[in-house]
Design a protein around this motif. Structure first.
Motif, PDB file in Angstrom:
ATOM      1  N   GLU A   1      13.003   3.626  -2.038  1.00  0.00           N
ATOM      2  CA  GLU A   1      12.695   2.734  -0.913  1.00  0.00           C
ATOM      3  C   GLU A   1      13.863   1.809  -0.584  1.00  0.00           C
ATOM      4  O   GLU A   1      14.106   1.483   0.570  1.00  0.00           O
ATOM      5  CB  GLU A   1      11.452   1.899  -1.243  1.00  0.00           C
ATOM      6  CG  GLU A   1      10.160   2.708  -1.220  1.00  0.00           C
ATOM      7  CD  GLU A   1       8.971   1.919  -1.725  1.00  0.00           C
ATOM      8  OE1 GLU A   1       7.849   2.423  -1.596  1.00  0.00           O
ATOM      9  OE2 GLU A   1       9.169   0.813  -2.255  1.00  0.00           O
ATOM     10  N   ILE A   2      14.577   1.378  -1.639  1.00  0.00           N
ATOM     11  CA  ILE A   2      15.688   0.453  -1.418  1.00  0.00           C
ATOM     12  C   ILE A   2      16.897   1.186  -0.849  1.00  0.00           C
ATOM     13  O   ILE A   2      17.565   0.714   0.065  1.00  0.00           O
ATOM     14  CB  ILE A   2      16.059  -0.259  -2.739  1.00  0.00           C
ATOM     15  CG1 ILE A   2      14.917  -1.187  -3.154  1.00  0.00           C
ATOM     16  CG2 ILE A   2      17.357  -1.045  -2.592  1.00  0.00           C
ATOM     17  CD1 ILE A   2      15.073  -1.759  -4.533  1.00  0.00           C
ATOM     18  N   VAL A   3      17.163   2.387  -1.377  1.00  0.00           N
ATOM     19  CA  VAL A   3      18.382   3.099  -1.012  1.00  0.00           C
ATOM     20  C   VAL A   3      18.276   3.764   0.368  1.00  0.00           C
ATOM     21  O   VAL A   3      19.217   3.761   1.149  1.00  0.00           O
ATOM     22  CB  VAL A   3      18.735   4.133  -2.103  1.00  0.00           C
ATOM     23  CG1 VAL A   3      19.837   5.058  -1.625  1.00  0.00           C
ATOM     24  CG2 VAL A   3      19.144   3.409  -3.372  1.00  0.00           C
TER      25      VAL A   3
ATOM     26  N   HIS B   1      10.970  10.773   4.186  1.00  0.00           N
ATOM     27  CA  HIS B   1      10.985   9.612   3.313  1.00  0.00           C
ATOM     28  C   HIS B   1       9.820   9.623   2.312  1.00  0.00           C
ATOM     29  O   HIS B   1      10.016   9.377   1.112  1.00  0.00           O
ATOM     30  CB  HIS B   1      10.956   8.335   4.133  1.00  0.00           C
ATOM     31  CG  HIS B   1      11.051   7.110   3.303  1.00  0.00           C
ATOM     32  ND1 HIS B   1      12.072   6.912   2.408  1.00  0.00           N
ATOM     33  CD2 HIS B   1      10.234   6.041   3.193  1.00  0.00           C
ATOM     34  CE1 HIS B   1      11.884   5.754   1.793  1.00  0.00           C
ATOM     35  NE2 HIS B   1      10.773   5.203   2.250  1.00  0.00           N
ATOM     36  N   ASP B   2       8.631   9.924   2.782  1.00  0.00           N
ATOM     37  CA  ASP B   2       7.474   9.949   1.866  1.00  0.00           C
ATOM     38  C   ASP B   2       7.681  10.976   0.767  1.00  0.00           C
ATOM     39  O   ASP B   2       7.480  10.715  -0.420  1.00  0.00           O
ATOM     40  CB  ASP B   2       6.189  10.299   2.642  1.00  0.00           C
ATOM     41  CG  ASP B   2       5.703   9.119   3.457  1.00  0.00           C
ATOM     42  OD1 ASP B   2       6.143   7.987   3.164  1.00  0.00           O
ATOM     43  OD2 ASP B   2       4.896   9.335   4.386  1.00  0.00           O
TER      44      ASP B   2
ATOM     45  N   ARG C   1      10.549   2.616   3.738  1.00  0.00           N
ATOM     46  CA  ARG C   1       9.325   1.837   3.862  1.00  0.00           C
ATOM     47  C   ARG C   1       8.917   1.371   2.464  1.00  0.00           C
ATOM     48  O   ARG C   1       9.563   1.676   1.478  1.00  0.00           O
ATOM     49  CB  ARG C   1       8.219   2.689   4.490  1.00  0.00           C
ATOM     50  CG  ARG C   1       8.440   2.958   5.969  1.00  0.00           C
ATOM     51  CD  ARG C   1       7.247   3.673   6.589  1.00  0.00           C
ATOM     52  NE  ARG C   1       7.067   5.011   6.020  1.00  0.00           N
ATOM     53  CZ  ARG C   1       7.685   6.094   6.492  1.00  0.00           C
ATOM     54  NH1 ARG C   1       8.530   6.002   7.496  1.00  0.00           N
ATOM     55  NH2 ARG C   1       7.469   7.259   5.946  1.00  0.00           N
ATOM     56  N   GLY C   2       7.861   0.609   2.410  1.00  0.00           N
ATOM     57  CA  GLY C   2       7.363   0.146   1.124  1.00  0.00           C
ATOM     58  C   GLY C   2       8.015  -1.149   0.689  1.00  0.00           C
ATOM     59  O   GLY C   2       8.873  -1.711   1.381  1.00  0.00           O
ATOM     60  N   LEU C   3       7.583  -1.636  -0.476  1.00  0.00           N
ATOM     61  CA  LEU C   3       8.064  -2.925  -0.967  1.00  0.00           C
ATOM     62  C   LEU C   3       9.578  -2.921  -1.181  1.00  0.00           C
ATOM     63  O   LEU C   3      10.245  -3.935  -1.002  1.00  0.00           O
ATOM     64  CB  LEU C   3       7.354  -3.296  -2.276  1.00  0.00           C
ATOM     65  CG  LEU C   3       5.882  -3.725  -2.129  1.00  0.00           C
ATOM     66  CD1 LEU C   3       5.261  -3.978  -3.488  1.00  0.00           C
ATOM     67  CD2 LEU C   3       5.771  -4.968  -1.251  1.00  0.00           C
ATOM     68  N   GLY C   4      10.130  -1.748  -1.540  1.00  0.00           N
ATOM     69  CA  GLY C   4      11.573  -1.651  -1.726  1.00  0.00           C
ATOM     70  C   GLY C   4      12.308  -1.957  -0.437  1.00  0.00           C
ATOM     71  O   GLY C   4      13.330  -2.652  -0.432  1.00  0.00           O
TER      72      GLY C   4
ATOM     73  N   TRP D   1       0.829  -1.207   0.000  1.00  0.00           N
ATOM     74  CA  TRP D   1       0.000   0.000   0.000  1.00  0.00           C
ATOM     75  C   TRP D   1       0.865   1.260   0.000  1.00  0.00           C
ATOM     76  O   TRP D   1       0.608   2.218  -0.730  1.00  0.00           O
ATOM     77  CB  TRP D   1      -0.944  -0.013   1.205  1.00  0.00           C
ATOM     78  CG  TRP D   1      -1.612   1.294   1.461  1.00  0.00           C
ATOM     79  CD1 TRP D   1      -1.472   2.085   2.545  1.00  0.00           C
ATOM     80  CD2 TRP D   1      -2.519   1.965   0.579  1.00  0.00           C
ATOM     81  NE1 TRP D   1      -2.227   3.221   2.417  1.00  0.00           N
ATOM     82  CE2 TRP D   1      -2.880   3.179   1.198  1.00  0.00           C
ATOM     83  CE3 TRP D   1      -3.056   1.676  -0.675  1.00  0.00           C
ATOM     84  CZ2 TRP D   1      -3.749   4.092   0.621  1.00  0.00           C
ATOM     85  CZ3 TRP D   1      -3.926   2.586  -1.259  1.00  0.00           C
ATOM     86  CH2 TRP D   1      -4.266   3.774  -0.613  1.00  0.00           C
ATOM     87  N   GLN D   2       1.943   1.236   0.830  1.00  0.00           N
ATOM     88  CA  GLN D   2       2.828   2.417   0.876  1.00  0.00           C
ATOM     89  C   GLN D   2       3.458   2.679  -0.487  1.00  0.00           C
ATOM     90  O   GLN D   2       3.501   3.819  -0.968  1.00  0.00           O
ATOM     91  CB  GLN D   2       3.920   2.208   1.927  1.00  0.00           C
ATOM     92  CG  GLN D   2       3.402   2.477   3.317  1.00  0.00           C
ATOM     93  CD  GLN D   2       4.399   2.071   4.380  1.00  0.00           C
ATOM     94  OE1 GLN D   2       5.332   1.334   4.113  1.00  0.00           O
ATOM     95  NE2 GLN D   2       4.186   2.566   5.581  1.00  0.00           N
ATOM     96  N   THR D   3       3.931   1.613  -1.106  1.00  0.00           N
ATOM     97  CA  THR D   3       4.525   1.784  -2.432  1.00  0.00           C
ATOM     98  C   THR D   3       3.487   2.308  -3.423  1.00  0.00           C
ATOM     99  O   THR D   3       3.740   3.226  -4.190  1.00  0.00           O
ATOM    100  CB  THR D   3       5.073   0.434  -2.940  1.00  0.00           C
ATOM    101  OG1 THR D   3       6.118   0.024  -2.077  1.00  0.00           O
ATOM    102  CG2 THR D   3       5.612   0.559  -4.352  1.00  0.00           C
ATOM    103  N   LEU D   4       2.287   1.736  -3.351  1.00  0.00           N
ATOM    104  CA  LEU D   4       1.253   2.108  -4.310  1.00  0.00           C
ATOM    105  C   LEU D   4       0.860   3.573  -4.172  1.00  0.00           C
ATOM    106  O   LEU D   4       0.838   4.319  -5.152  1.00  0.00           O
ATOM    107  CB  LEU D   4       0.037   1.196  -4.127  1.00  0.00           C
ATOM    108  CG  LEU D   4      -1.077   1.403  -5.142  1.00  0.00           C
ATOM    109  CD1 LEU D   4      -0.588   1.083  -6.546  1.00  0.00           C
ATOM    110  CD2 LEU D   4      -2.296   0.549  -4.812  1.00  0.00           C
TER     111      LEU D   4
END
Lengths: 264, 253
Positions: B194-196, B117-118, B201-204, B56-59
């Motif tokens: 998200e990954i870096v 972050h968001d 948060r999120g799928l990353g 949901w966060q990623t979306l």
């Protein structure tokens, strides 16, 4: 009676990278109310510029354009236009395409009356049953007929046709010529037709004006004797052959092909 | 929608999964080398609540980034579409900006707005996805045939009437074409951030934690979840396109 359209001594030049390019030089043209004038001339001689001047889409450098006793300085809603490209709005139905000008021009007609008028015009040009089709579902000739309806829907005083049949095949074109006569009988208008087709010019117009090569001036005017409705057979009479021959000769002069002796 | 239209893509996906499973089985790869679809099921079952929250966060961040990209890209496209000077001025800048790999921008942004972050995620999603929209709108507007303009101008219509009645609807097919590209780009942008980002948060971030914990099936499961979200959002755009620009679609054949 004054003429509905009067063009007096119009000169115009386009600014190009290599300096001004004169396209019109001393153009004179007048069209009486209800008249239909065809303008012919060599390619690139400024015929389309002429339509844009009458429509008020541009102003001439010099000279005057008058419409119904008023000097034309800006676009006016009393003009209807149709081009070689029928410019249908693909996302609208044919009916909604025809009704487009009524959304711009102030009108006293109610929504229902507007639609009725559009339907009436479509029937007049033989497009009954196609009101709810998309333009992409119609042939080139049918699109052009719809374009004609759109140009007429707001009852313009002047109809400007810029090579409207130029991209159609010969038979479709002849159909549309006859439709033009039917339309004019029911919906009288004053018209200016730009064309490359001499047969079209004498079949449709009361007067054919030949423009000279660029910069264009009025070189020659031919009155087409008109007595009632015309039929395509008219094009195969000796009189028509004479007119076509005269016009052909004038075009050659305009193109500068016959030399000085032709100017006498 | 006809049964065929649903069945064909579903069958294609099933065939893909079967081939994937078979490949891993035939090659005898362990799941840290290449997880197979059957490894993913336990990962989803174990972490289903995380997938829902992180997904949901990623979306939402992707969608917000995309919406900003639509507004900004359309506005920029309009400016460049209507003014030749602006087009000449902005194109080199825009192309140069787009040529910079966004992966290199991510750490800069993460440092610049540290802690937000968001905001950072939405920003990268936006930055990576507005370019196709701006270009398509500007091309759509600048290639409008002059007759279209004349037909309304000769009736005394204003510039804004011409825009709303003709230029905008006529540009919609190009716009939706670009939006389909932008949707997938926006997901890439979101996930990069998200990954870096530390404490992302999120799928990353879920992917990153799979990496940290050597949970390889989880990493693959995240990739498939991302693909799923991408497909969903893509078809939302397709549905919108049908509604707003369905006229541009010709009957096949």
């Amino acid at each position: 009676m004054t003429d509905l359209i009067q063009i007096k001594g119009v000169r115009h030049a386009y600014q190009t990278a290599t300096g001004p390019l004169p396209v019109l030089d001393g153009l004179e043209l007048s069209v009486p109310e209800g008249g239909f004038v065809a303008v012919v001339g060599p390619s690139g001689c400024g015929k389309s510029t002429l339509t844009r001047l009458v429509a008020g889409l541009m102003k001439p450098d010099q000279g005057e354009v008058w419409l119904h006793g008023e000097r034309v300085k800006s676009p006016r809603s009393t003009v209807g236009m149709a081009f070689q490209n029928p410019v249908m709005l693909e996302w609208r139905t044919i009916l909604k395409n025809v009704m487009l000008p009524l959304e711009i021009v102030p009108t006293k007609l109610s929504k229902a009356q507007q639609e009725e008028r559009a339907r009436y015009l479509l029937e007049l040009v033989g497009l009954k049953g196609f009101e709810d089709k998309r333009p992409s579902e119609l042939s080139g000739g049918m699109r052009q007929r719809a374009s004609l309806c759109r140009a007429l829907v707001h009852q313009p005083e002047v109809l400007i046709l810029d090579e409207p049949f130029g991209a159609l095949d010969a038979f479709t074109r002849e159909d549309l010529w006859q439709i033009m006569h039917q339309v004019k009988a029911k919906e009288p208008f004053t018209g200016v037709l730009i064309t490359h087709d001499l047969r079209e010019s004498i079949f449709l117009a009361d007067q054919v004006v030949v423009l000279s090569g660029r910069p264009a001036r009025t070189q020659f005017t031919l009155d087409v004797p008109s007595d009632g409705p015309r039929h395509l057979d008219m094009l195969y009479t000796p009189e028509a052959a004479d007119m076509l021959h005269t016009l052909r000769h004038q075009i050659e002069i305009a193109q500068g092909r016959t030399g000085a002796e032709a100017l006498v | 929608m006809k049964l065929r239209q649903i069945a064909v893509p579903v069958i294609a996906i099933v065939i893909f999964l079967v081939l994937w499973e078979a490949l891993v089985w035939v090659m005898g790869w362990p799941n840290y080398k290449m997880a197979s679809p059957s490894d993913l099921v336990p990962a989803y079952l174990r972490y289903w609540n995380l997938f829902l929250i992180m997904g949901w966060q990623t979306l939402w961040r992707t969608v917000i980034g995309l919406l900003v990209a639509i507004v900004f890209g359309t506005a920029l496209g309009m400016i460049m579409g209507f003014s030749r000077t602006m087009r000449d001025a902005l194109y080199p800048l825009l192309v140069g900006f787009n040529a910079i790999p966004k992966a290199t921008v991510v750490p800069i942004i993460a440092l610049m707005f540290v802690g937000l972050h968001d905001f950072n995620t939405v920003l990268i999603a936006f930055m990576i996805s507005f370019f196709p929209i701006a270009v398509s709108v500007s091309i759509g507007l600048s290639t409008l045939e002059p007759e279209y303009r004349d037909i309304l101008r000769s009736l005394g219509a204003s510039q804004s009437t011409i825009f709303w009645k003709i230029a905008l609807p006529k540009t919609l097919p190009e716009f939706f074409g670009a939006l389909k590209v932008s949707v997938t780009l926006a997901f890439i942008g979101t996930n990069l951030m998200e990954i870096v980002s530390p404490h992302g948060r999120g799928l990353g971030a879920l992917f990153d934690s799979g990496k940290t914990n050597s949970d390889y099936p989880l990493m693959f499961a995240v990739l498939i979840a991302l693909a799923f979200l991408g497909i969903v959002l893509y078809y939302v755009v397709v549905a919108l396109e049908k509604v707003f620009a369905g006229w541009a679609e010709r009957a096949p054949g």
